[in-house]
Design an enzyme around this catalytic site. Sequence first.
Site, PDB file in Angstrom:
ATOM      1  N   GLY A  45       0.831  -1.194   0.000  1.00 17.60           N
ATOM      2  CA  GLY A  45       0.000   0.000   0.000  1.00 17.60           C
ATOM      3  C   GLY A  45       0.867   1.247   0.000  1.00 17.60           C
ATOM      4  N   GLN A  50       3.157   9.958   0.610  1.00 20.56           N
ATOM      5  CA  GLN A  50       4.436   9.270   0.862  1.00 20.56           C
ATOM      6  C   GLN A  50       5.447   9.533  -0.257  1.00 20.56           C
ATOM      7  OE1 GLN A  50       2.274   5.359   1.912  1.00 20.56           O
ATOM      8  NE2 GLN A  50       4.190   5.240   3.043  1.00 20.56           N
ATOM      9  N   CYS A  95       5.282   0.137   7.343  1.00 19.00           N
ATOM     10  CA  CYS A  95       5.013   1.287   6.464  1.00 19.00           C
ATOM     11  C   CYS A  95       6.298   1.626   5.717  1.00 19.00           C
ATOM     12  CB  CYS A  95       4.565   2.468   7.320  1.00 19.00           C
ATOM     13  SG  CYS A  95       4.253   3.976   6.382  1.00 19.00           S
ATOM     14  N   LEU A  96       6.174   1.878   4.427  1.00 24.33           N
ATOM     15  CA  LEU A  96       7.376   2.221   3.642  1.00 24.33           C
ATOM     16  C   LEU A  96       7.986   3.548   4.108  1.00 24.33           C
ATOM     17  CD1 LEU A  96       6.190   1.100   0.096  1.00 24.33           C
ATOM     18  CD2 LEU A  96       7.972   0.037   1.497  1.00 24.33           C
ATOM     19  N   HIS A 137      -4.953   2.044   7.211  1.00 19.72           N
ATOM     20  CA  HIS A 137      -3.575   2.545   7.321  1.00 19.72           C
ATOM     21  C   HIS A 137      -3.343   3.667   6.292  1.00 19.72           C
ATOM     22  CE1 HIS A 137       0.898   1.869   7.858  1.00 19.72           C
ATOM     23  NE2 HIS A 137       0.873   2.511   6.700  1.00 19.72           N
ATOM     24  N   GLU A 138      -3.784   3.440   5.055  1.00 15.12           N
ATOM     25  CA  GLU A 138      -3.525   4.423   3.989  1.00 15.12           C
ATOM     26  C   GLU A 138      -4.392   5.669   4.151  1.00 15.12           C
ATOM     27  OE1 GLU A 138      -0.918   3.997   2.418  1.00 15.12           O
ATOM     28  OE2 GLU A 138      -0.646   1.861   2.795  1.00 15.12           O
ATOM     29  N   HIS A 141      -2.803   8.066   6.364  1.00 15.85           N
ATOM     30  CA  HIS A 141      -1.785   8.907   5.702  1.00 15.85           C
ATOM     31  C   HIS A 141      -2.422  10.158   5.095  1.00 15.85           C
ATOM     32  CE1 HIS A 141       2.012   6.738   5.826  1.00 15.85           C
ATOM     33  NE2 HIS A 141       1.441   5.612   5.452  1.00 15.85           N
TER      34      HIS A 141
HETATM   35  C1  Y12 Z   1      -1.226  -4.056   6.600  1.00 11.49           C
HETATM   36  C2  Y12 Z   1      -0.523  -3.152   7.317  1.00 11.49           C
HETATM   37  C3  Y12 Z   1      -0.001  -2.034   6.726  1.00 11.49           C
HETATM   38  C4  Y12 Z   1      -0.233  -1.801   5.395  1.00 11.49           C
HETATM   39  C5  Y12 Z   1       0.297  -0.561   4.771  1.00 11.49           C
HETATM   40  C6  Y12 Z   1       1.234  -0.799   3.652  1.00 11.49           C
HETATM   41  N1  Y12 Z   1       2.533  -1.120   4.166  1.00 11.49           N
HETATM   42  C7  Y12 Z   1       3.520  -1.575   3.371  1.00 11.49           C
HETATM   43  O1  Y12 Z   1       3.306  -1.767   2.186  1.00 11.49           O
HETATM   44  C8  Y12 Z   1       4.817  -1.814   4.004  1.00 11.49           C
HETATM   45  C9  Y12 Z   1       5.850  -2.260   3.310  1.00 11.49           C
HETATM   46  C10 Y12 Z   1       7.183  -2.473   3.838  1.00 11.49           C
HETATM   47  C11 Y12 Z   1       8.140  -3.085   3.024  1.00 11.49           C
HETATM   48  C12 Y12 Z   1       9.431  -3.275   3.478  1.00 11.49           C
HETATM   49  O2  Y12 Z   1      10.362  -3.915   2.680  1.00 11.49           O
HETATM   50  C13 Y12 Z   1      11.246  -3.158   1.953  1.00 11.49           C
HETATM   51  O3  Y12 Z   1      11.302  -1.975   2.077  1.00 11.49           O
HETATM   52  C14 Y12 Z   1      12.109  -3.901   1.003  1.00 11.49           C
HETATM   53  C15 Y12 Z   1       9.774  -2.894   4.744  1.00 11.49           C
HETATM   54  O4  Y12 Z   1      11.063  -3.231   5.165  1.00 11.49           O
HETATM   55  C16 Y12 Z   1      11.971  -2.302   5.523  1.00 11.49           C
HETATM   56  O5  Y12 Z   1      11.673  -1.159   5.457  1.00 11.49           O
HETATM   57  C17 Y12 Z   1      13.265  -2.774   5.983  1.00 11.49           C
HETATM   58  C18 Y12 Z   1       8.846  -2.284   5.558  1.00 11.49           C
HETATM   59  C19 Y12 Z   1       7.544  -2.070   5.109  1.00 11.49           C
HETATM   60  C20 Y12 Z   1      -0.947  -2.706   4.681  1.00 11.49           C
HETATM   61  C21 Y12 Z   1      -1.450  -3.817   5.292  1.00 11.49           C
HETATM   62 CO    CO Z   2       2.209   3.705   5.544  1.00 12.88          CO
END
Ligand code: Y12
Ligand code: CO
Length: 171
Positions: A45, A50, A95-96, A137-138, A141
Site C-alpha cells: 500500500g 508518501q 510502512c514504507l 492505514h492508507e 496517511h
Molecule cells: C497491513 C498493514 C499495513 C499496510 C500498509 C502498507 N505497508 C507496506 O506496504 C509496508 C511495506 C514495507 C516493506 C518493506 O520492505 C522493503 O522496504 C524492502 C519494509 O522493510 C523495511 O523497510 C526494511 C517495511 C515495510 C498494509 C497492510
Molecule cells: Co504507511
Amino acid sequence: MILPIITYPNKQLKTRSKEVVTFDALLHRFLDDMFETMMSSNGIGLAAIQVANPIRALILCIPDEEGNQHKENILEVINPVMHQQKGNVLYQEGCLSVPGFYEDVERYETLTLHYQNRHGEACTLEANELLAIAIQHEIDHLEGKLFIEKLTYNRRKKFEKEYKKALKEKK
Ligand code: Y12
Ligand code: CO
C-alpha cells in the site's frame, strides 16, 4: 518512474491531503508511478503523500494466498470515505515511510468504502481482512497520521529510541 519515498520524521507526512478534482492523464501517470514505486519497494500500500504529493489518492495491491502480487489486483482509491466500520482486529503493521519497524495496531475488522477510481467514477467496496486494515492505514496517511501515532506511550518511546539508533547507524 520510481519516485523517492519520504520517511519519518519528515514533516510532510503530517500534511492533510487535498481532494482530487481533476481526473486527467497527469493523474493517471502519477498513479502508474506510484504503482512502480510501491512494487519496487515490496510494498502492498502507498498513499500519495508518501511520495510528497498531498492529494487524496492511495493504491493497494494485496498479495494472493501464495504471497504474490498481481497488477490486475491493484486498487486505485481516490477521495475515499469509510462507512459502517465494525469489529476490531490486531495486526502487525509496517510502512514504507517508517522502514524497518513493525508493530501491532488495532483497526476495524470490516468496513464499506466509498471512493472514486482514476476516471472519477463513484465506486463502493466491502472490505475485510488485510484489505480493510490496509485501507485504514492508507487513509490515515491522507489525514497526516502514521501508524506509530496509535502506539501506547511506552511503545512509542521504545520506537523513537530504536528508530533514532537505526538512522544513526545508516549514516
Ligand atoms: C497491513 C498493514 C499495513 C499496510 C500498509 C502498507 N505497508 C507496506 O506496504 C509496508 C511495506 C514495507 C516493506 C518493506 O520492505 C522493503 O522496504 C524492502 C519494509 O522493510 C523495511 O523497510 C526494511 C517495511 C515495510 C498494509 C497492510
Ligand atoms: Co504507511
